[in-house]
Design a protein around this motif. Structure first.
Motif, PDB file in Angstrom:
ATOM      1  N   ALA A  22      20.842  89.141  11.851  1.00 39.37           N
ATOM      2  CA  ALA A  22      21.862  89.324  10.811  1.00 39.37           C
ATOM      3  C   ALA A  22      22.991  88.313  10.981  1.00 39.37           C
ATOM      4  O   ALA A  22      23.495  87.769   9.988  1.00 39.37           O
ATOM      5  N   ASP A  23      23.377  88.037  12.221  1.00 37.40           N
ATOM      6  CA  ASP A  23      24.413  87.028  12.477  1.00 37.40           C
ATOM      7  C   ASP A  23      23.930  85.648  12.030  1.00 37.40           C
ATOM      8  O   ASP A  23      24.689  84.868  11.471  1.00 37.40           O
ATOM      9  N   GLN A  24      22.660  85.381  12.270  1.00 34.77           N
ATOM     10  CA  GLN A  24      22.074  84.102  11.868  1.00 34.77           C
ATOM     11  C   GLN A  24      22.086  83.978  10.341  1.00 34.77           C
ATOM     12  O   GLN A  24      22.425  82.924   9.812  1.00 34.77           O
ATOM     13  N   VAL A  25      21.731  85.045   9.647  1.00 35.25           N
ATOM     14  CA  VAL A  25      21.768  85.051   8.184  1.00 35.25           C
ATOM     15  C   VAL A  25      23.187  84.788   7.698  1.00 35.25           C
ATOM     16  O   VAL A  25      23.407  83.982   6.787  1.00 35.25           O
ATOM     17  N   ASP A  26      24.162  85.430   8.315  1.00 36.88           N
ATOM     18  CA  ASP A  26      25.563  85.229   7.919  1.00 36.88           C
ATOM     19  C   ASP A  26      25.985  83.784   8.107  1.00 36.88           C
ATOM     20  O   ASP A  26      26.672  83.215   7.254  1.00 36.88           O
ATOM     21  N   ARG A  27      25.596  83.166   9.232  1.00 35.66           N
ATOM     22  CA  ARG A  27      25.957  81.761   9.482  1.00 35.66           C
ATOM     23  C   ARG A  27      25.296  80.845   8.448  1.00 35.66           C
ATOM     24  O   ARG A  27      25.924  79.937   7.921  1.00 35.66           O
ATOM     25  N   ALA A  28      24.015  81.102   8.161  1.00 31.58           N
ATOM     26  CA  ALA A  28      23.308  80.269   7.181  1.00 31.58           C
ATOM     27  C   ALA A  28      23.937  80.417   5.801  1.00 31.58           C
ATOM     28  O   ALA A  28      24.166  79.420   5.101  1.00 31.58           O
ATOM     29  N   ARG A  29      24.228  81.641   5.411  1.00 30.86           N
ATOM     30  CA  ARG A  29      24.813  81.871   4.087  1.00 30.86           C
ATOM     31  C   ARG A  29      26.202  81.245   3.981  1.00 30.86           C
ATOM     32  O   ARG A  29      26.596  80.786   2.901  1.00 30.86           O
ATOM     33  N   ALA A  30      26.947  81.219   5.077  1.00 32.30           N
ATOM     34  CA  ALA A  30      28.272  80.590   5.065  1.00 32.30           C
ATOM     35  C   ALA A  30      28.150  79.092   4.788  1.00 32.30           C
ATOM     36  O   ALA A  30      28.989  78.512   4.080  1.00 32.30           O
ATOM     37  N   ILE A  31      27.119  78.470   5.320  1.00 30.02           N
ATOM     38  CA  ILE A  31      26.887  77.040   5.059  1.00 30.02           C
ATOM     39  C   ILE A  31      26.546  76.848   3.588  1.00 30.02           C
ATOM     40  O   ILE A  31      27.056  75.953   2.920  1.00 30.02           O
ATOM     41  N   CYS A  32      25.690  77.709   3.066  1.00 31.52           N
ATOM     42  CA  CYS A  32      25.282  77.616   1.658  1.00 31.52           C
ATOM     43  C   CYS A  32      26.461  77.844   0.712  1.00 31.52           C
ATOM     44  O   CYS A  32      26.509  77.259  -0.371  1.00 31.52           O
ATOM     45  N   GLU A  33      27.367  78.693   1.120  1.00 30.25           N
ATOM     46  CA  GLU A  33      28.490  79.085   0.254  1.00 30.25           C
ATOM     47  C   GLU A  33      29.263  77.889  -0.283  1.00 30.25           C
ATOM     48  O   GLU A  33      29.644  77.858  -1.450  1.00 30.25           O
ATOM     49  N   GLY A  34      29.485  76.889   0.543  1.00 27.54           N
ATOM     50  CA  GLY A  34      30.266  75.738   0.103  1.00 27.54           C
ATOM     51  C   GLY A  34      29.423  74.558  -0.346  1.00 27.54           C
ATOM     52  O   GLY A  34      29.941  73.464  -0.550  1.00 27.54           O
TER      53      GLY A  34
END
Length: 96
Positions: A37-49
């Motif tokens: 879940a932490d990995q998903v959050d980090r990946a999604r944070a990169i995608c966000e911008g």
């Protein structure tokens, strides 16, 4: 059908993604545990911008990519988008 090198070339947007310099494994978590879940959050944070996020998501949906984070969406989120799109199409067909 044969695959040519042209078919395997990345789409132009792929070389412009915010993920291009990241470890690809980050976008393919292997578990639903807290670490995953932490990995998903980090990946999604990169995608966000990312300025090609929409193209990335469109590519994953059009090609039915089953695994990984694409366009800031998980596998489950992409499946939900596909189901919602399918429901909308069915409603449009059944309207008089």
């Amino acid at each position: 059908m044969t695959t040519t090198l042209i078919d395997m070339a990345p789409a132009p947007w792929m070389t412009e993604g915010a993920c291009r310099d990241e470890d690809p494994e980050l976008f393919f978590p292997i578990s639903a545990s807290q670490a995953g879940a932490d990995q998903v959050d980090r990946a999604r944070a990169i995608c966000e911008g990312c300025h090609v996020q929409a193209e990335c998501l469109r590519y994953a949906l059009a090609n039915r990519i089953a695994h990984g984070i694409w366009g800031g969406r998980t596998e489950q989120q992409r499946r939900s988008l596909i189901r919602a799109r399918r429901r909308r199409r069915l409603k449009m067909r059944t309207r008089p």
